[in-house]
Design an enzyme around this catalytic site. Structure first.
Site, PDB file in Angstrom:
ATOM      1  N   ASN A 191      28.935  46.895  31.907  1.00 42.10           N
ATOM      2  CA  ASN A 191      29.033  48.198  31.242  1.00 42.10           C
ATOM      3  C   ASN A 191      30.471  48.606  30.934  1.00 42.10           C
ATOM      4  O   ASN A 191      30.783  49.787  30.868  1.00 42.10           O
ATOM      5  CB  ASN A 191      28.358  49.291  32.100  1.00 42.10           C
ATOM      6  CG  ASN A 191      26.930  48.953  32.433  1.00 42.10           C
ATOM      7  OD1 ASN A 191      26.165  48.538  31.559  1.00 42.10           O
ATOM      8  ND2 ASN A 191      26.550  49.097  33.691  1.00 42.10           N
ATOM      9  N   ARG A 192      31.310  47.616  30.784  1.00 42.99           N
ATOM     10  CA  ARG A 192      32.721  47.842  30.478  1.00 42.99           C
ATOM     11  C   ARG A 192      33.448  48.620  31.578  1.00 42.99           C
ATOM     12  O   ARG A 192      34.513  49.176  31.366  1.00 42.99           O
ATOM     13  CB  ARG A 192      32.878  48.566  29.125  1.00 42.99           C
ATOM     14  CG  ARG A 192      34.244  48.372  28.468  1.00 42.99           C
ATOM     15  CD  ARG A 192      34.420  49.210  27.215  1.00 42.99           C
ATOM     16  NE  ARG A 192      35.805  49.217  26.778  1.00 42.99           N
ATOM     17  CZ  ARG A 192      36.747  49.989  27.283  1.00 42.99           C
ATOM     18  NH1 ARG A 192      36.460  50.846  28.261  1.00 42.99           N
ATOM     19  NH2 ARG A 192      37.986  49.921  26.827  1.00 42.99           N
ATOM     20  N   MET A 193      32.881  48.634  32.781  1.00 46.06           N
ATOM     21  CA  MET A 193      33.506  49.321  33.918  1.00 46.06           C
ATOM     22  C   MET A 193      34.375  48.315  34.680  1.00 46.06           C
ATOM     23  O   MET A 193      34.191  48.048  35.864  1.00 46.06           O
ATOM     24  CB  MET A 193      32.421  49.916  34.818  1.00 46.06           C
ATOM     25  CG  MET A 193      31.608  51.001  34.143  1.00 46.06           C
ATOM     26  SD  MET A 193      32.541  52.542  33.975  1.00 46.06           S
ATOM     27  CE  MET A 193      32.531  53.094  35.678  1.00 46.06           C
ATOM     28  N   HIS A 194      35.332  47.751  33.969  1.00 44.04           N
ATOM     29  CA  HIS A 194      36.143  46.672  34.515  1.00 44.04           C
ATOM     30  C   HIS A 194      37.042  47.151  35.651  1.00 44.04           C
ATOM     31  O   HIS A 194      37.468  48.308  35.701  1.00 44.04           O
ATOM     32  CB  HIS A 194      37.011  46.054  33.413  1.00 44.04           C
ATOM     33  CG  HIS A 194      36.267  45.689  32.184  1.00 44.04           C
ATOM     34  ND1 HIS A 194      35.107  44.940  32.196  1.00 44.04           N
ATOM     35  CD2 HIS A 194      36.499  45.991  30.864  1.00 44.04           C
ATOM     36  CE1 HIS A 194      34.685  44.765  30.955  1.00 44.04           C
ATOM     37  NE2 HIS A 194      35.501  45.413  30.136  1.00 44.04           N
TER      38      HIS A 194
END
Length: 219
Positions: A191-194
């Site tokens: 979820n692009r929560m890098h």
């Protein structure tokens, strides 16, 4: 070409700020070893960004050849475009990207030539024909009429320096070391929560010791 519908979900790992080592070099060694064990193709290949007095950035792939106690080392032609940039602006940034592990490492700091003796020792370790090739690329990035000219020069140098002979180390060739001042470890997450953890060199210690502070960045 439209790539707006092309994307991946990164789900192979995580990076916890509470469990990372106090020194970035320990994590750098760990990640590099894991990339080697995962058989990432040329894990030591890195994008090197420089910028000269013209304020125009340049980026290219070079090969990491050593991790020292204070930075990273690569070798190149001193008279190349990157060499000219470094002479005018002794700051650089390097980026490792390992899609197989969904990881990046971003390194920035000051850059300087290493000792000529060390450069010569590494040059003599290179394959013989790679040593010859270094002499062909002079000046590196300079214009050449066609490939035949390059191949003719290479053949002439092979004749001058046969396989059982020593190729002298060019004066225009050698190593640079980037002294790490900031290093960011990036781990892809869903979820692009890098995860992004940055180490910054802290030189405020009274005894002159190099310490590091860490912080988490928004993805």
């Amino acid at each position: 070409m439209d790539f707006t519908d092309q994307r991946l979900s990164y789900e192979k790992g995580q990076l916890d700020q509470q469990s990372i080592p106090t020194s970035p070099f320990e994590l750098l060694h760990t990640w590099m070893n894991e990339a080697i064990e995962a058989q990432v193709q040329e894990p030591y290949a890195m994008s090197l960004a420089t910028c000269g007095a013209d304020n125009k950035p340049g980026v290219r792939i070079v090969l990491l050849r050593e991790i020292t106690e204070k930075g990273i080392v690569f070798y190149t032609n001193y008279e190349s475009a990157k060499g000219q940039d470094i002479a005018e602006n002794p700051n650089a940034e390097a980026l490792f990207f390992w899609p197989k592990l969904e990881r990046q490492i971003r390194i920035s700091g000051s850059i300087a030539k290493i000792d000529t003796t060390k450069s010569a020792a590494y040059f003599q370790k290179r394959p013989h024909d790679s040593q010859v090739g270094a002499w062909v690329s002079q000046p590196q990035s300079g214009e050449v009429a066609n490939r035949a000219v390059m191949e003719q020069t290479f053949a002439q140098l092979q004749a001058k320096y046969p396989a059982d002979s020593k190729v002298p180390t060019p004066e225009f060739w050698g190593g640079y070391e980037i002294t790490i001042e900031n290093i960011e470890f990036w781990q892809g997450r869903a979820n692009r929560m890098h995860d992004r953890i940055v180490y910054t060199q802290d030189n405020s210690s009274a005894d002159g010791a190099v310490n590091w502070t860490t912080k988490r960045l928004l993805p």
